[in-house]
Design a protein around this motif. Structure first.
Motif, PDB file in Angstrom:
ATOM      1  N   UNK A  24     -64.993  23.834  37.432  1.00  0.00           N
ATOM      2  CA  UNK A  24     -65.560  25.170  37.306  1.00  0.00           C
ATOM      3  C   UNK A  24     -65.319  26.032  38.529  1.00  0.00           C
ATOM      4  N   UNK A  25     -64.971  25.404  39.652  1.00  0.00           N
ATOM      5  CA  UNK A  25     -64.675  26.178  40.869  1.00  0.00           C
ATOM      6  C   UNK A  25     -63.440  27.046  40.699  1.00  0.00           C
ATOM      7  N   UNK A  26     -62.660  26.792  39.656  1.00  0.00           N
ATOM      8  CA  UNK A  26     -61.472  27.603  39.379  1.00  0.00           C
ATOM      9  C   UNK A  26     -61.848  28.946  38.754  1.00  0.00           C
ATOM     10  N   UNK A  27     -63.074  29.047  38.267  1.00  0.00           N
ATOM     11  CA  UNK A  27     -63.505  30.269  37.594  1.00  0.00           C
ATOM     12  C   UNK A  27     -64.258  31.203  38.517  1.00  0.00           C
ATOM     13  N   UNK A 135     -75.772  21.838  24.161  1.00  0.00           N
ATOM     14  CA  UNK A 135     -75.090  20.556  24.370  1.00  0.00           C
ATOM     15  C   UNK A 135     -73.634  20.841  24.663  1.00  0.00           C
ATOM     16  N   UNK A 136     -73.122  20.296  25.747  1.00  0.00           N
ATOM     17  CA  UNK A 136     -71.712  20.507  26.104  1.00  0.00           C
ATOM     18  C   UNK A 136     -71.259  19.413  27.059  1.00  0.00           C
ATOM     19  N   UNK A 137     -69.970  19.186  27.075  1.00  0.00           N
ATOM     20  CA  UNK A 137     -69.304  18.273  28.012  1.00  0.00           C
ATOM     21  C   UNK A 137     -69.690  16.801  27.831  1.00  0.00           C
ATOM     22  N   UNK A 138     -70.473  16.478  26.805  1.00  0.00           N
ATOM     23  CA  UNK A 138     -70.851  15.074  26.642  1.00  0.00           C
ATOM     24  C   UNK A 138     -69.765  14.259  25.952  1.00  0.00           C
ATOM     25  N   UNK A 139     -68.818  14.925  25.282  1.00  0.00           N
ATOM     26  CA  UNK A 139     -67.769  14.194  24.564  1.00  0.00           C
ATOM     27  C   UNK A 139     -66.505  14.026  25.403  1.00  0.00           C
ATOM     28  N   UNK A 140     -66.591  14.320  26.684  1.00  0.00           N
ATOM     29  CA  UNK A 140     -65.444  14.162  27.585  1.00  0.00           C
ATOM     30  C   UNK A 140     -65.781  13.159  28.686  1.00  0.00           C
ATOM     31  N   UNK A 145     -61.380  15.650  33.171  1.00  0.00           N
ATOM     32  CA  UNK A 145     -61.401  16.950  33.836  1.00  0.00           C
ATOM     33  C   UNK A 145     -60.157  17.150  34.709  1.00  0.00           C
ATOM     34  N   UNK A 146     -59.632  16.061  35.255  1.00  0.00           N
ATOM     35  CA  UNK A 146     -58.412  16.163  36.059  1.00  0.00           C
ATOM     36  C   UNK A 146     -57.184  16.320  35.179  1.00  0.00           C
ATOM     37  N   UNK A 147     -57.237  15.792  33.951  1.00  0.00           N
ATOM     38  CA  UNK A 147     -56.108  15.878  33.018  1.00  0.00           C
ATOM     39  C   UNK A 147     -56.628  16.241  31.627  1.00  0.00           C
ATOM     40  N   UNK A 148     -57.041  17.506  31.418  1.00  0.00           N
ATOM     41  CA  UNK A 148     -57.582  17.900  30.119  1.00  0.00           C
ATOM     42  C   UNK A 148     -56.527  18.019  29.023  1.00  0.00           C
ATOM     43  N   UNK A 149     -55.265  17.817  29.387  1.00  0.00           N
ATOM     44  CA  UNK A 149     -54.193  17.747  28.395  1.00  0.00           C
ATOM     45  C   UNK A 149     -53.697  16.304  28.361  1.00  0.00           C
ATOM     46  N   UNK A 150     -53.838  15.645  27.201  1.00  0.00           N
ATOM     47  CA  UNK A 150     -53.462  14.246  27.038  1.00  0.00           C
ATOM     48  C   UNK A 150     -52.408  14.148  25.948  1.00  0.00           C
ATOM     49  N   UNK A 173     -67.199  28.548  29.799  1.00  0.00           N
ATOM     50  CA  UNK A 173     -67.236  27.473  30.802  1.00  0.00           C
ATOM     51  C   UNK A 173     -66.278  26.353  30.424  1.00  0.00           C
ATOM     52  N   UNK A 174     -66.323  25.971  29.153  1.00  0.00           N
ATOM     53  CA  UNK A 174     -65.470  24.894  28.657  1.00  0.00           C
ATOM     54  C   UNK A 174     -64.001  25.253  28.837  1.00  0.00           C
ATOM     55  N   UNK A 175     -63.651  26.488  28.541  1.00  0.00           N
ATOM     56  CA  UNK A 175     -62.267  26.942  28.714  1.00  0.00           C
ATOM     57  C   UNK A 175     -61.862  26.918  30.181  1.00  0.00           C
ATOM     58  N   UNK A 176     -62.760  27.364  31.048  1.00  0.00           N
ATOM     59  CA  UNK A 176     -62.472  27.338  32.486  1.00  0.00           C
ATOM     60  C   UNK A 176     -62.206  25.920  32.971  1.00  0.00           C
ATOM     61  N   UNK A 177     -62.938  24.962  32.416  1.00  0.00           N
ATOM     62  CA  UNK A 177     -62.761  23.557  32.805  1.00  0.00           C
ATOM     63  C   UNK A 177     -61.461  22.969  32.266  1.00  0.00           C
TER      64      UNK A 177
END
Length: 220
Positions: A24-27, A135-140, A145-150, A173-177
């Protein structure tokens, strides 16, 4: 110009908390990194600034002060600690977005400790009746977070809640992450989302995904 929002991350030195903070520091956010161990919180803040000198990240050891100052609060603590966090921040979290990331897993990871007709997020909403719990970020996994593209695909991150405006804010927030946000439904859908992560954890153990796995909805 968009106003900078302040986000308190309670439990910012844990695996998920620190991963969230770094992403989130990127946002365009000011981050208040809250932890019982102030030195560890400072280390996370320093690591963020080292990689992103323009980032606004501050360490604090007081969840009440951080939550009072914040526009949004991320409760990045284990399920067992949520009740105490809620007790501390209840008054200062009034009308604010509070994000539940916890999964109420049992000790052997073969089930949940919550009753079938509720979820960690719904319990947090009961404890914080005047807050807008999402509810957010519980399914990751934290490693995602370091590699959100798999495998060339952006990992989906599901969110649920009863407040449409809060869902939109958390989607950003989710998009920023780095994830693709999917609004899954009202807060009751958290029951499904928490079970989804239980399954992913079980599959990770069975197939040795090395904690680098995520959900993806494929569609046309």
């Amino acid at each position: 110009m968009k106003t900078t929002q302040t986000i308190a991350i309670i439990g910012a030195t844990g695996n998920m908390g620190s991963a969230l903070a770094k992403s989130l520091s990127k946002g365009n956010y000011r981050l208040l990194l809250c932890a019982n161990d102030l030195d560890k919180a400072r280390a996370v803040a320093e690591d963020i600034r080292k990689n992103n000198p323009a980032a606004a990240a501050e360490a604090t050891d007081c969840s009440v002060e951080a939550s009072w100052e914040a526009d949004m609060i991320i409760v990045a603590v284990p399920y067992a600690a949520e009740k105490e966090v809620a007790r501390r921040i209840r008054e200062v979290a009034n009308q604010k977005i509070v994000i539940s990331i916890a999964n109420p897993l049992n000790d052997t990871y073969n089930g949940l400790v919550t009753a079938p007709d509720t979820s960690a997020a719904e319990e947090l909403q009961q404890l914080l009746p005047n807050s807008r719990v999402i509810k957010a970020f519980n399914t990751t996994f934290a490693a995602d977070f370091a590699t959100p593209v798999i495998d060339g695909k952006q990992v989906d991150a599901f969110i649920a809640g009863n407040d449409a405006d809060a869902l939109q804010v958390v989607s950003e927030l989710v998009s920023t992450a780095g994830f693709h946000p999917i609004e899954a439904g009202e807060l009751t859908v958290s029951r499904t989302l928490e079970r989804m992560q239980l399954l992913l954890i079980q599959l990770n153990s069975k197939y040795n995904y090395n904690w680098r796995a995520g959900w993806k909805i494929l569609h046309q």
